[in-house]
Design an enzyme around this catalytic site. Sequence first.
Site, mmCIF file in Angstrom:
data_model
loop_
_atom_site.group_PDB
_atom_site.id
_atom_site.type_symbol
_atom_site.label_atom_id
_atom_site.label_comp_id
_atom_site.label_asym_id
_atom_site.label_seq_id
_atom_site.Cartn_x
_atom_site.Cartn_y
_atom_site.Cartn_z
ATOM 1 N N GLY A 63 0.822 -1.204 0.000
ATOM 2 C CA GLY A 63 0.000 0.000 0.000
ATOM 3 C C GLY A 63 0.850 1.245 0.000
ATOM 4 N N GLY A 80 0.552 5.684 0.713
ATOM 5 C CA GLY A 80 -0.243 6.822 1.153
ATOM 6 C C GLY A 80 0.615 8.057 1.244
ATOM 7 N N GLY A 81 0.035 9.131 1.823
ATOM 8 C CA GLY A 81 0.766 10.388 1.913
ATOM 9 C C GLY A 81 1.998 10.311 2.791
ATOM 10 N N MET A 82 2.016 9.377 3.737
ATOM 11 C CA MET A 82 3.143 9.253 4.649
ATOM 12 C C MET A 82 4.272 8.429 4.059
ATOM 13 S SD MET A 82 1.069 8.449 8.122
ATOM 14 C CE MET A 82 2.572 7.745 8.820
ATOM 15 N N GLU A 116 5.097 4.247 2.272
ATOM 16 C CA GLU A 116 4.698 2.977 1.668
ATOM 17 C C GLU A 116 4.788 1.854 2.696
ATOM 18 O OE1 GLU A 116 6.604 3.972 -2.759
ATOM 19 O OE2 GLU A 116 7.644 2.623 -1.360
ATOM 20 N N VAL A 117 4.001 0.798 2.448
ATOM 21 C CA VAL A 117 4.085 -0.421 3.242
ATOM 22 C C VAL A 117 4.429 -1.571 2.303
ATOM 23 C CG1 VAL A 117 2.902 -1.999 4.811
ATOM 24 C CG2 VAL A 117 2.378 0.449 4.874
ATOM 25 N N LYS A 120 7.103 -0.524 6.988
ATOM 26 C CA LYS A 120 6.510 0.777 6.655
ATOM 27 C C LYS A 120 7.636 1.778 6.490
ATOM 28 C CE LYS A 120 2.564 2.248 7.753
ATOM 29 N NZ LYS A 120 1.289 2.710 8.345
ATOM 30 N N ASP A 178 -5.869 7.837 15.490
ATOM 31 C CA ASP A 178 -6.305 7.800 14.085
ATOM 32 C C ASP A 178 -6.963 6.462 13.774
ATOM 33 O OD1 ASP A 178 -6.749 8.692 11.505
ATOM 34 O OD2 ASP A 178 -4.771 8.113 10.774
#
Length: 480
Positions: free
Chosen positions: A16, A18-20, A22-23, A38, A131
């Site tokens: 996956g 995202g803005g932060m 990758e995983v 991560k 979150d």
Amino acid sequence: MTRVIAGRYELERLLGRGGMGEVWAARDGVMERGVAVKLLQAHLGTAEGEELFFREARTAGALSHPGIVTVHDLGRDGDGTLYLVMENVPGRNLGVVLKDGPAPVADALAWTAQAADALHAAHTARILHRDLKPANLMLTPAGNMKILDFGIARYVSTLTTASRVVGTIAYMPPERLLGKVGDARGDLYALGCVLYELLTGRTPFGDCPAPALMYAHVHTPPAPPSSHRPGLPPHLDALLAELLAKEPGDRPASAADVRDRLSRPAASPPPPPPALRAEPSRQLADSAAVTGGLRPPPARPAMATSSHQPWTYTTGGWVSSAPAVVDGTVYISSDDRKVHALDAATGNPRWAFGTSGIWTLISSTASSSSPAVVDGTVYVGSSGRKVYALDAATGNPRWAHTTGGETGSSPAVVDGTVYIGSLDEKVYALDAATGTLRWAYTTGHMVSSSPTVVDGTLYIGSHDRKVYALDAATGQADDS
């Protein structure tokens, strides 16, 4: 060419992005096992943020619970990329599961109860998630629930000093949106949003633009889930109404309470007292007279009697500050130049930290500085011209910042910033993680009132008979 992190984690496939960062699914060449890695881009944050990332990840890594993903390792690769190595949990996150529509009621309750049990373990260790959302809840093939990403949300809050709201708005508690200090009950609100979505296939306030969604969280009661899914039992409507209460104090007392209510069947209503059974017609008539013919709502259960015994604890000086009570501990400052941490149930001392100055002034020019406890840290001011950040569990100092005068007000801690007034006629904004000065604003006289921060604005009074509204991020004011 296959990338290898820290000389041992061979990245195999992207799970996956995202803005932060990758995983990745990876292979640990040392332990010879599959893991999840991560990758968080270091250039997105700050030195303070990186320090906070390591501290939060280590704290989360100490959690041991079958419902919380285990953290194996963390560090920084040669190119500056921060990495977090976790167990690789097979299955689907609830965000993917929800693409198939609402879950069976029994499954939704079981999954949420498991998540509540894991949250209880984290909250007991004084760790918040901040979150919680479907994408952070992993369902294994065996039907077990695991929570991902403890500690990461606090790191994200350091990515920009302009960031006031960290998290996913659809699942965010009202107090966070209002810039107030949150606690474990914020996680319960988010869990309620997840349960609502599992039962109905939609979040409590549906799909709408972010400003409207934020307004709804703060002001609009959600429709009962049974209005979207007829047939849901009334006790679920009642539980979700509590979980999604606007005021944290109106929510369930703990994640353990939520777990227990989800895990047991709804209790049958108790039989009426003998006197009422003897005169049913009189009882119905009285009800009709009061309610205009409508059946009265069921009475709320009586508040449980406190199990705490009264106690008294004697400090070495006057106590005129307000206590802060968080996670079973009372924090209070005294004229004996100490901050005291006491067991809330027994009054037994847990620790005491000695400061550089007395806490309250005999003169009327200053008020006492009461502690503020946020995310496992106690923040308090001293007439020794210092602001302290102490570890809430041990009392060990994390930092101390020297101001130009006695800090006569209590601090406000909002979104990673400590705001406090001082008798040197200034208001200070300090980085909550490091104590670094962000800005200082000079008023017309001494500042002994405590600041309040709402929607990005800091409000504070001064002995010059003025009330100031300052930009919380910059300290700027309209002086025209």
